[in-house]
Design a protein around this motif. Structure first.
Motif, PDB file in Angstrom:
ATOM      1  N   SER A 179      -4.377   6.451  -2.040  1.00  0.00           N
ATOM      2  CA  SER A 179      -3.446   5.451  -2.772  1.00  0.00           C
ATOM      3  C   SER A 179      -3.838   3.974  -2.234  1.00  0.00           C
ATOM      4  O   SER A 179      -4.068   2.912  -2.893  1.00  0.00           O
ATOM      5  CB  SER A 179      -2.129   5.578  -2.652  1.00  0.00           C
ATOM      6  OG  SER A 179      -1.612   6.849  -3.321  1.00  0.00           O
ATOM      7  N   GLU A 180      -3.988   3.991  -0.694  1.00  0.00           N
ATOM      8  CA  GLU A 180      -4.089   2.637  -0.383  1.00  0.00           C
ATOM      9  C   GLU A 180      -5.690   2.189  -0.653  1.00  0.00           C
ATOM     10  O   GLU A 180      -5.901   1.036  -0.773  1.00  0.00           O
ATOM     11  CB  GLU A 180      -3.751   2.769   1.327  1.00  0.00           C
ATOM     12  CG  GLU A 180      -2.439   2.977   1.784  1.00  0.00           C
ATOM     13  CD  GLU A 180      -2.322   2.912   3.203  1.00  0.00           C
ATOM     14  OE1 GLU A 180      -3.092   1.935   3.969  1.00  0.00           O
ATOM     15  OE2 GLU A 180      -1.480   3.312   3.941  1.00  0.00           O
ATOM     16  N   PRO A 187       0.749  -1.141   0.076  1.00  0.00           N
ATOM     17  CA  PRO A 187      -0.075   0.029   0.068  1.00  0.00           C
ATOM     18  C   PRO A 187       0.934   1.105   0.147  1.00  0.00           C
ATOM     19  O   PRO A 187       0.642   2.284  -0.699  1.00  0.00           O
ATOM     20  CB  PRO A 187      -0.688  -0.021   1.376  1.00  0.00           C
ATOM     21  CG  PRO A 187      -0.850  -1.461   1.622  1.00  0.00           C
ATOM     22  CD  PRO A 187       0.695  -2.134   1.123  1.00  0.00           C
ATOM     23  N   ARG A 188       1.877   1.294   0.816  1.00  0.00           N
ATOM     24  CA  ARG A 188       2.660   2.603   0.936  1.00  0.00           C
ATOM     25  C   ARG A 188       3.602   2.671  -0.345  1.00  0.00           C
ATOM     26  O   ARG A 188       4.082   3.681  -0.771  1.00  0.00           O
ATOM     27  CB  ARG A 188       3.744   2.542   2.105  1.00  0.00           C
ATOM     28  CG  ARG A 188       2.727   2.694   3.418  1.00  0.00           C
ATOM     29  CD  ARG A 188       2.445   4.252   3.409  1.00  0.00           C
ATOM     30  NE  ARG A 188       1.069   4.632   4.007  1.00  0.00           N
ATOM     31  CZ  ARG A 188       0.778   5.793   4.731  1.00  0.00           C
ATOM     32  NH1 ARG A 188       1.715   6.751   4.506  1.00  0.00           N
ATOM     33  NH2 ARG A 188      -0.227   5.970   5.293  1.00  0.00           N
ATOM     34  N   ALA A 189       3.997   1.630  -0.924  1.00  0.00           N
ATOM     35  CA  ALA A 189       4.664   1.540  -1.975  1.00  0.00           C
ATOM     36  C   ALA A 189       4.072   2.153  -3.386  1.00  0.00           C
ATOM     37  O   ALA A 189       4.483   3.079  -4.057  1.00  0.00           O
ATOM     38  CB  ALA A 189       5.094   0.289  -2.545  1.00  0.00           C
ATOM     39  N   LEU A 190       2.724   1.883  -3.287  1.00  0.00           N
ATOM     40  CA  LEU A 190       2.041   2.455  -4.540  1.00  0.00           C
ATOM     41  C   LEU A 190       1.534   4.038  -4.047  1.00  0.00           C
ATOM     42  O   LEU A 190       1.623   4.694  -5.024  1.00  0.00           O
ATOM     43  CB  LEU A 190       0.589   1.753  -4.584  1.00  0.00           C
ATOM     44  CG  LEU A 190      -0.499   2.498  -5.458  1.00  0.00           C
ATOM     45  CD1 LEU A 190       0.230   2.482  -6.977  1.00  0.00           C
ATOM     46  CD2 LEU A 190      -1.862   1.641  -5.335  1.00  0.00           C
ATOM     47  N   ALA A 191       1.558   4.324  -2.731  1.00  0.00           N
ATOM     48  CA  ALA A 191       1.341   5.588  -2.196  1.00  0.00           C
ATOM     49  C   ALA A 191       2.535   6.460  -2.838  1.00  0.00           C
ATOM     50  O   ALA A 191       2.651   7.699  -3.336  1.00  0.00           O
ATOM     51  CB  ALA A 191       1.275   5.852  -0.914  1.00  0.00           C
ATOM     52  N   THR A 192       3.670   5.899  -2.728  1.00  0.00           N
ATOM     53  CA  THR A 192       4.945   6.423  -3.113  1.00  0.00           C
ATOM     54  C   THR A 192       5.118   6.686  -4.661  1.00  0.00           C
ATOM     55  O   THR A 192       5.392   7.956  -5.128  1.00  0.00           O
ATOM     56  CB  THR A 192       6.269   5.652  -2.727  1.00  0.00           C
ATOM     57  OG1 THR A 192       6.306   6.016  -1.342  1.00  0.00           O
ATOM     58  CG2 THR A 192       7.603   6.382  -3.180  1.00  0.00           C
ATOM     59  N   LEU A 221      -0.548   0.261 -11.878  1.00  0.00           N
ATOM     60  CA  LEU A 221      -1.784   1.205 -11.092  1.00  0.00           C
ATOM     61  C   LEU A 221      -1.391   2.548 -10.829  1.00  0.00           C
ATOM     62  O   LEU A 221      -2.379   3.277 -10.159  1.00  0.00           O
ATOM     63  CB  LEU A 221      -1.834   0.273  -9.785  1.00  0.00           C
ATOM     64  CG  LEU A 221      -2.385  -1.110 -10.079  1.00  0.00           C
ATOM     65  CD1 LEU A 221      -2.591  -1.952  -8.599  1.00  0.00           C
ATOM     66  CD2 LEU A 221      -3.946  -1.079 -10.884  1.00  0.00           C
ATOM     67  N   ALA A 222      -0.153   2.936 -10.795  1.00  0.00           N
ATOM     68  CA  ALA A 222       0.374   4.276 -10.203  1.00  0.00           C
ATOM     69  C   ALA A 222      -0.407   5.309 -10.999  1.00  0.00           C
ATOM     70  O   ALA A 222      -0.660   5.311 -12.279  1.00  0.00           O
ATOM     71  CB  ALA A 222       1.855   4.571 -10.469  1.00  0.00           C
ATOM     72  N   ASP A 223      -0.851   6.384 -10.319  1.00  0.00           N
ATOM     73  CA  ASP A 223      -1.683   7.414 -10.658  1.00  0.00           C
ATOM     74  C   ASP A 223      -1.253   8.958  -9.866  1.00  0.00           C
ATOM     75  O   ASP A 223      -1.691   8.857  -8.811  1.00  0.00           O
ATOM     76  CB  ASP A 223      -3.192   7.267 -10.581  1.00  0.00           C
ATOM     77  CG  ASP A 223      -4.061   8.201 -11.429  1.00  0.00           C
ATOM     78  OD1 ASP A 223      -3.806   9.074 -11.167  1.00  0.00           O
ATOM     79  OD2 ASP A 223      -5.151   7.789 -12.042  1.00  0.00           O
ATOM     80  N   GLY A 224      -0.923   9.795 -10.562  1.00  0.00           N
ATOM     81  CA  GLY A 224      -0.594  10.983  -9.932  1.00  0.00           C
ATOM     82  C   GLY A 224      -1.971  11.969  -9.596  1.00  0.00           C
ATOM     83  O   GLY A 224      -1.792  12.885  -8.725  1.00  0.00           O
ATOM     84  N   GLY A 225      -3.149  11.198  -9.571  1.00  0.00           N
ATOM     85  CA  GLY A 225      -4.234  11.868  -9.309  1.00  0.00           C
ATOM     86  C   GLY A 225      -4.598  11.711  -7.827  1.00  0.00           C
ATOM     87  O   GLY A 225      -5.188  12.513  -7.162  1.00  0.00           O
TER      88      GLY A 225
END
Length: 295
Positions: free
Chosen positions: A194-195, A141-146, A183-187
């Motif tokens: 993100s999580e 979850p935090r990896a995607l947030a980064t 899945l990464a999205d700057g929005g």
């Protein structure tokens, strides 16, 4: 404080060495300034004029080393504006020709082959490299947030992140980052958003549109954290901080009412939904999507 000492700290970014300080005041006076917290010891033989933030701690490290010290991992991510962890430790690159020793609050790294650029006058591992290196050391979850935060910062794009993933192939955690990258999205505007999105993806929900905008009946622009416009279903993440005041709670309720007037179903999300009851959250959103599909 002594005028000459004040001038010394001012011209050196708020830091000075013990030798510089003792050239102006006595040891006894230095001890008095430390005891009263006017000065703070940040590194061996290096002091700050008052509490030291990250920038001042780095400046003090430069002074101790005699050169500008490079940064990596979370410290570099913070310089680029996408540190999602906020840890207290400084992560620095070992200076060329020096053997900088790690101490409490200072972690020294060797990153041979890592691309290095300059940010605010300081060497730093490149943004995409930094984002991938930080992400692969974190839970999913935090990896995607980064990754989301790195894209939102504008310092790198998906292409650069993809290249960094390839460059770090074989390293611990890189497979997870590679799987998360699509899945990464700057929005996403916060780590919890993100999580929440990862929970939705893992649960098989259709991908929502992030920060979807619409105009309510009063002509006010409304922005939704997660939206499925075809179904007129939205999900809004509500943080504890957002509801700290009566005014914030009122504005939140006004927003929900305005969306309901437009025929939208709003699903509120809190941290416990994401971290403790993810299956229930997915089931709830899926039920609303299905109901609107049949309506």
């Amino acid at each position: 404080m002594h005028d000459e000492l004040t001038a010394l700290f001012t011209c050196q970014g708020g830091v000075a060495t013990a030798a510089q300080i003792l050239a102006v005041i006595s040891r006894r006076r230095l001890d008095e300034l430390l005891e009263s917290a006017v000065l703070e010891r940040i590194w061996r033989g290096v002091y700050s004029n008052g509490a030291a933030d990250v920038a001042r701690r780095l400046t003090g490290l430069d002074l101790a080393c005699g050169e500008v010290v490079g940064i990596c991992l979370a410290t570099a991510a913070g310089a680029y504006g996408f540190d999602t962890q906020g840890g207290p430790d400084l992560h620095v690159l070992n200076p060329v020709g020096h053997q900088l020793r790690p101490v409490h609050g200072l972690i020294v790294h060797r990153r041979d082959g890592a691309p290095v650029v300059t940010v605010s006058g300081r060497p730093a591992t490149a943004p995409a490299w930094t984002a991938v290196e930080v992400a692969r050391c974190l839970p999913r979850p935090r990896a995607l947030a980064t990754l989301d935060a790195a894209l939102r910062s504008g310092h790198c794009g998906l292409t650069e992140l993809s290249h960094a993933v390839v460059a770090q192939a074989g390293r611990r955690g890189i497979v997870t980052v590679r799987e998360l990258l699509p899945l990464a999205d700057g929005g996403a505007e916060s780590p919890m958003e993100s999580e929440a999105r990862l929970v939705m993806s893992d649960g098989g929900l259709p991908a929502p549109i992030l920060q979807y905008q619409l105009v309510d009946a009063r002509g006010r622009l409304r922005r939704l954290d997660f939206a499925w416009p075809k179904h007129r279903v939205a999900a809004e993440y509500d943080s504890d901080q957002w509801h700290d005041s009566a005014g914030a709670l009122r504005r939140d309720r006004e927003k929900v009412a305005a969306l309901q007037d437009l025929g939208w179903m709003v699903v509120p999300i809190v941290a416990d939904d994401v971290r403790r009851r993810p299956d229930a959250l997915v089931t709830r959103i899926r039920a609303h999507l299905a109901a609107r599909e049949c309506a």
